[in-house]
Motif scaffolding. Structure first.
Motif, PDB file in Angstrom:
ATOM      1  N   ILE A   1       0.903  -1.331  -0.006  1.00  0.00           N
ATOM      2  CA  ILE A   1       0.073  -0.104   0.089  1.00  0.00           C
ATOM      3  C   ILE A   1       0.744   1.145   0.157  1.00  0.00           C
ATOM      4  O   ILE A   1       1.832   1.334   0.711  1.00  0.00           O
ATOM      5  CB  ILE A   1      -1.053   0.076   1.162  1.00  0.00           C
TER       6      ILE A   1
ATOM      7  N   GLY B   1       0.512   6.485   2.912  1.00  0.00           N
ATOM      8  CA  GLY B   1       0.629   5.980   4.578  1.00  0.00           C
ATOM      9  C   GLY B   1       1.891   5.595   4.690  1.00  0.00           C
ATOM     10  O   GLY B   1       2.699   5.733   5.724  1.00  0.00           O
TER      11      GLY B   1
ATOM     12  N   ALA C   1     -10.100   8.356  11.254  1.00  0.00           N
ATOM     13  CA  ALA C   1      -9.635   7.150  10.637  1.00  0.00           C
ATOM     14  C   ALA C   1      -9.466   7.867   9.320  1.00  0.00           C
ATOM     15  O   ALA C   1     -10.202   8.825   8.827  1.00  0.00           O
ATOM     16  CB  ALA C   1     -10.656   5.986  10.440  1.00  0.00           C
ATOM     17  N   PRO C   2      -8.339   7.421   8.478  1.00  0.00           N
ATOM     18  CA  PRO C   2      -8.068   7.779   7.296  1.00  0.00           C
ATOM     19  C   PRO C   2      -9.179   7.569   6.329  1.00  0.00           C
ATOM     20  O   PRO C   2      -9.742   6.670   6.217  1.00  0.00           O
ATOM     21  CB  PRO C   2      -6.785   7.026   6.565  1.00  0.00           C
TER      22      PRO C   2
ATOM     23  N   ALA D   1     -12.571   1.605   6.837  1.00  0.00           N
ATOM     24  CA  ALA D   1     -11.358   1.764   7.248  1.00  0.00           C
ATOM     25  C   ALA D   1     -10.741   0.532   7.785  1.00  0.00           C
ATOM     26  O   ALA D   1      -9.592   0.086   7.780  1.00  0.00           O
ATOM     27  CB  ALA D   1     -11.503   2.951   8.543  1.00  0.00           C
ATOM     28  N   TYR D   2     -11.474  -0.412   8.269  1.00  0.00           N
ATOM     29  CA  TYR D   2     -10.811  -1.674   8.798  1.00  0.00           C
ATOM     30  C   TYR D   2     -10.382  -2.633   7.786  1.00  0.00           C
ATOM     31  O   TYR D   2      -9.125  -3.012   7.976  1.00  0.00           O
ATOM     32  CB  TYR D   2     -12.062  -2.518   9.493  1.00  0.00           C
TER      33      TYR D   2
ATOM     34  N   GLY E   1      -7.172  -1.001   6.480  1.00  0.00           N
ATOM     35  CA  GLY E   1      -6.296  -0.896   7.690  1.00  0.00           C
ATOM     36  C   GLY E   1      -5.530  -2.409   7.746  1.00  0.00           C
ATOM     37  O   GLY E   1      -4.443  -2.544   8.033  1.00  0.00           O
ATOM     38  N   GLN E   2      -6.157  -3.370   7.419  1.00  0.00           N
ATOM     39  CA  GLN E   2      -5.917  -4.731   7.811  1.00  0.00           C
ATOM     40  C   GLN E   2      -5.362  -5.478   6.575  1.00  0.00           C
ATOM     41  O   GLN E   2      -4.871  -6.505   6.612  1.00  0.00           O
ATOM     42  CB  GLN E   2      -6.864  -5.604   8.386  1.00  0.00           C
TER      43      GLN E   2
ATOM     44  N   ALA F   1      -2.794  -4.846   4.251  1.00  0.00           N
ATOM     45  CA  ALA F   1      -1.444  -4.980   4.284  1.00  0.00           C
ATOM     46  C   ALA F   1      -0.953  -5.943   4.980  1.00  0.00           C
ATOM     47  O   ALA F   1      -0.002  -7.188   4.351  1.00  0.00           O
ATOM     48  CB  ALA F   1      -0.375  -3.763   4.421  1.00  0.00           C
ATOM     49  N   PRO F   2      -0.891  -6.056   6.154  1.00  0.00           N
ATOM     50  CA  PRO F   2      -0.727  -7.204   6.936  1.00  0.00           C
ATOM     51  C   PRO F   2      -0.929  -8.599   6.736  1.00  0.00           C
ATOM     52  O   PRO F   2      -0.729  -9.691   6.874  1.00  0.00           O
ATOM     53  CB  PRO F   2      -0.914  -7.039   8.447  1.00  0.00           C
TER      54      PRO F   2
END
Lengths: 439, 478
Positions: free
Chosen positions: B12, B15, B28-29, B380-381, B384-385, B387-388
């Motif tokens: 990503i 950020g 949140a972004p 957002a969730y 946010g999750q 990439a990992p």
């Protein structure tokens, strides 16, 4: 006084004759005056952060009557903070984060994974639940039911029922005798005052280590943590766990009669020293030699050659502050004879004590452990966990490399000595699960 | 021949450039960061195999994942469980090594080597330290081109699988999906249990497994994804040498086209009796929206809210508020046509309450949809999750590339995902909820004490009752 230390760890050195060097792991440390230790590893490969809080509290810190309460706290910590208690999970997920936690005999570990830009919020939330807990009776009752459900789910597995009895028999004095989930009657019985006392005693900053790995700047992290957690007072202090399990002086046996048609099982356990003992590296190697892979000795003997078992498992039982157990656990084929399987296991252990492993077996065990350490470096999550675990159980995070050195130094003679010393009939507890007709 | 493919997945971008060096605001972004993708190289080897190369030098490891069509979908030709047994046998002796030597050589250097069947493919997974690359490629080549398919190993694998199925029956959570798939697809290969069952495995022959191997092992059908610490040029050359052109007998028969039948929904209940059970385990749902549909991003967000994360409506109602369970989730099975299911369990004596509340949550969601706050949070969730969960390691990227390839999707599904998520309005997402999530009547599988559950099951639909100890995984016509 605050201390700041920086060091560079080199992983995977000197395991066998190989010359390749492993990856490096930079960690910076900052200790707050209230005793909270902060460890930061910067890794900008993805714009995320993995945050761990290791609390030195587990089922080992419980007493009869409140067994399972440490694990219950793992649940309550998501609901009880003054500012975020009612909205902890919704706030975290709306900010793109997720979390989990786990409890062992010795520690409770909280994990947050989130976009790096949300670090200030995540530290606010961690500080909030470190600062204090509000125990809403309705929430307590609901979570009590959730952990009861977790226990029922676990007890649905015959092997878990046997494990619980095995530990209860192997330990007579030390709190390792009860499971992390606790006894059902205790889960149903603890009171609000038990919870308040447990929090005040154990959830104090000097009992915690905060580990952060990811797309962060260490100096900024230290400043943010100081601002949020620096004024949280130390706890009242707690009694050290001084109870030691007396030396076992003869074999102990437990049996579970099962009428659900479950396959027979046998689990053997021997007392071994704590994780911090230099001997622990030998047990890591022994687990590889005996059971951890398809070509390990007992897998070959019981699953491949005699075909008496469906699965062989066990090994050292998590990282632990006090002397614990090494187990060999077998799921037999239908109608299998547990006594015959026991005989095969003991005969192989005697052979190993007499002859030792071959150099090739030993090299494979060492290399597997070295490669496993490298694999943990693939992700920020793996690195955070490795740093924290080494800090808590292996004398400090600087010992990541030393752990591998210790494994590389294990010799054939070490294996023979430890098998002869620990894996005796006198030091052994055996659990069997046998089938009986349904009533 | 060799060509550079479109740049593939990941990492990503937004950020990434500005780590949190200061006190960023808590909001949140909400902007629309795209997914910037590292260069990935696609190569076709002279023998016809496709290779995807994802260099990643963060740690000194190389991981391999080879997939080829030939999973349980094709079991019908030789017997259920055949693909699973074949997959096991690929690592039980190959080339110049018998089973034990093969495994010992993997373990001597701390490598891993695994193989397994799924519904649509067989996969071989391996990971080695970069210094052991020669051995890794040799073992991989042997397993994919010269498995021994040894009679003694066949017998061992088969009997071990039978025993493991018996053990799995002791844990309802380990087998409930086998019942669920078969119950929803009684007449279709999608109901096939990949692991087979005790009786089917007993009927399986080595000749049948060999026939399956000859059918599915054409190099043109293999896609090998390699991720880790290597140079693209040298890895390509190494693989071309390790997988030479070999004249092979023609496939004994063509692979049948994969059918596209819809699941059999309706108010039907499979009640699986487990006397003495402490808990009731349940699945319910029906035909849902497949991920190849343009509404997939909306489905992704909507299921996040219904049952895709800890604060989802299902988990919030059943676990957090009612304390009825340790967990409740919902999801779509994209290898089975987008089949939708709710998954949870509860104590035997709270089964009635659980059934009522679980249905109520889904019913209200399908009818009312979600709120703007939920949509913002889900977006957002998921971002946010991502990439990992999906992109952090070369091996994750390689796995995603293979998933896309085997689903017939192109990279745009990932590359444009964040923009599509950002563009969705509440009305659009709620339209997807209404069209893509099955409403009543739902189809059910319940495992637990039948004496307690029978009256509850009668209210849900037409009940078929079996015992957990019965062979097989419920009534099926094939």
């Amino acid at each position: 006084m605050n201390r700041l230390a920086t060091a560079c760890l080199v992983l995977a050195v000197a395991a066998s004759a190989r010359s390749a060097e492993g990856p490096t792991l930079d960690v910076r440390q900052h200790d707050l005056e209230n005793g909270l230790r902060v460890l930061v590893h910067e890794d900008h490969s993805i714009p995320n952060v993995s945050l761990y809080v290791f609390w030195k509290v587990g089922s080992r810190n419980e007493v009869p009557g409140i067994t399972g309460i440490a694990h219950f706290f793992e649940h309550m910590m998501f609901t009880g903070g003054e500012e975020y208690g009612a909205v902890f999970d919704p706030t975290m997920e709306a900010a793109g984060g997720s979390n989990n936690a786990w409890t062992s005999n010795d520690v409770t570990v909280y994990q947050d994974w989130f976009p790096a830009a949300q670090l200030p919020l995540m530290l606010d939330m961690e500080a909030d639940r470190m600062r204090g807990m509000v125990f809403d009776p309705e929430v307590v009752e609901s979570e009590r039911n959730v952990v009861a459900s977790e226990r029922r789910l676990s007890m649905e597995e015959p092997g878990e029922r046997l494990t619980e009895q095995l530990w209860a028999a192997a330990f007579t004095a030390h709190p390792y005798q009860w499971s992390v989930l606790g006894w059902m009657i205790d889960i149903q019985s603890w009171k609000k005052s038990d919870l308040e006392e447990f929090f005040a005693t154990h959830y104090a900053p000097e009992n915690a280590t905060l580990v952060i790995a990811g797309a962060v700047d260490a100096d900024s992290v230290f400043a943010m943590v100081e601002k949020r957690m620096g004024d949280i007072p130390r706890g009242p202090g707690r009694r050290p766990i001084h109870t030691q399990e007396p030396e076992q002086t003869g074999e102990r046996r437990v049996t579970i009669e099962d009428d659900s048609g479950a396959l027979p099982q046998v689990k053997c356990a021997w007392h071994i020293p704590a994780t911090s003992d230099p001997e622990f590296a030998v047990h890591e190697v022994l687990e590889r030699l005996l059971i951890a892979s398809e070509s390990s000795r007992l897998h070959q003997l019981l699953v491949e050659q005699t075909r008496t078992c469906v699965e062989v498992g066990g090994g050292w039982q998590g990282h632990q502050f006090d002397p614990s157990l090494f187990t060999i656990e077998c799921l037999l084929r239908e109608g299998g004879d547990t006594a015959a399987v026991e005989k095969l296991i003991y005969a192989d252990l005697q052979r190993l004590a007499r002859e030792g492993p071959t150099e090739r077996e030993l090299r494979a065990a060492r290399n597997a452990l070295r490669a496993a350490a490298v694999r943990r470096m693939k992700t920020i999550d793996g690195k955070a966990e490795l740093i924290g675990e080494t800090e808590i159980f292996f004398g400090g995070w600087r010992n990541v490399g030393a752990r591998l050195d210790a494994i590389a130094a294990v010799t054939v003679e070490d294996v023979k000595r430890v098998i002869g010393l620990r894996f005796t009939q006198r030091n052994r507890t055996v659990g069997t699960l046998v089938s009986v007709e349904a009533k | 021949m060799r060509r550079n493919a479109l740049p593939l997945l990941l990492v990503i971008a937004a950020g990434c450039a500005s780590p949190s060096t200061g006190e960023a605001p808590h909001a949140a972004p909400s902007s629309s960061p795209g997914l910037a993708l590292p260069a990935t190289t696609e190569v076709t080897l002279p023998n016809g195999m496709t290779v995807l190369l994802v260099p990643d030098d963060e740690v000194p490891l190389v991981s391999f994942q080879a997939r080829f069509s030939g999973g349980a979908h094709y079991d019908g030709h030789v017997g259920e469980g055949a693909a699973a047994v074949l997959a096991d046998l690929l690592r039980k002796g190959a080339g110049g090594r018998d089973a034990r030597t093969f495994q010992q050589d993997v373990e001597l250097v701390g490598g891993t080597f695994d193989s397994a069947a799924a519904l649509d493919w067989i996969v071989v997974d391996a990971e080695f330290l970069v210094e052991d690359l020669d051995l890794a490629v040799e073992l991989l080549s042997d397993a994919l081109t010269r498995p021994r398919l040894d009679p003694a190993e066949f017998e061992k694998v088969r009997s071990l699988r039978v025993d493991r199925l018996k053990a799995a029956r002791e844990e309802p959570n380990a087998v409930i999906d086998l019942y669920w798939n078969a119950w929803l697809y009684p007449d279709d290969v999608r109901g096939t249990p990949v692991a087979g069952d005790e009786a089917a495995l007993a009927r399986l022959t080595l000749a049948g497994v060999r026939r399956l191997w000859n059918t599915v092992s054409q190099p043109e059908g293999i896609v090998l994804a390699v991720a880790g610490d290597f140079e693209v040029e040298s890895m390509s050359a190494r693989l071309a040498a390790a997988f030479p052109v070999v004249k092979r007998p023609a496939a004994s028969q063509m692979l049948p086209a994969i059918s596209a039948e819809s699941p059999s929904g309706g108010a039907r209940v499979l009640l699986v009796d487990k006397p003495g059970a402490l808990q009731t385990y349940l699945r319910f749902g029906g035909p849902g929206l497949h991920w190849t549909h343009p509404d997939f991003p909306g489905r992704f967000l909507a299921n996040t809210i219904l049952g895709g994360r800890f604060t989802s409506r299902l988990n919030q109602a059943l676990r957090v508020e009612a304390g009825l369970t340790y967990g409740a989730r919902s999801g779509f099975d994209d290898w089975r046509g987008g089949l939708f299911a709710v998954r949870t369990y509860t104590a035997t004596d709270t089964s009635a309450e659980m059934l009522e509340q679980a249905q109520d949550v889904v019913r209200r969601f399908v009818i009312e949809g979600m709120t703007q706050a939920e949509l913002d949070s889900a977006r957002a969730y998921v971002k946010g999750q991502f990439a990992p969960d999906e992109l952090e390691t070369g091996a994750q990227v390689a796995g995603m590339l293979l998933d896309l390839r085997f689903a017939g999707r192109d990279l745009d599904v990932i590359e444009g995902l964040f923009q599509r998520l950002d563009a969705l309005t509440l009305d659009e997402v709620n339209r997807v909820v209404s069209a893509g999530f099955p409403g009543e009547p739902w189809t059910w599988v319940l495992i637990g004490r039948a004496d307690v559950l029978a009256p509850l099951a009668d209210e849900l639909g037409e009940v078929t009752r079996i015992r957990l100890s019965d062979p097989g995984w419920g009534p099926r016509s094939r």
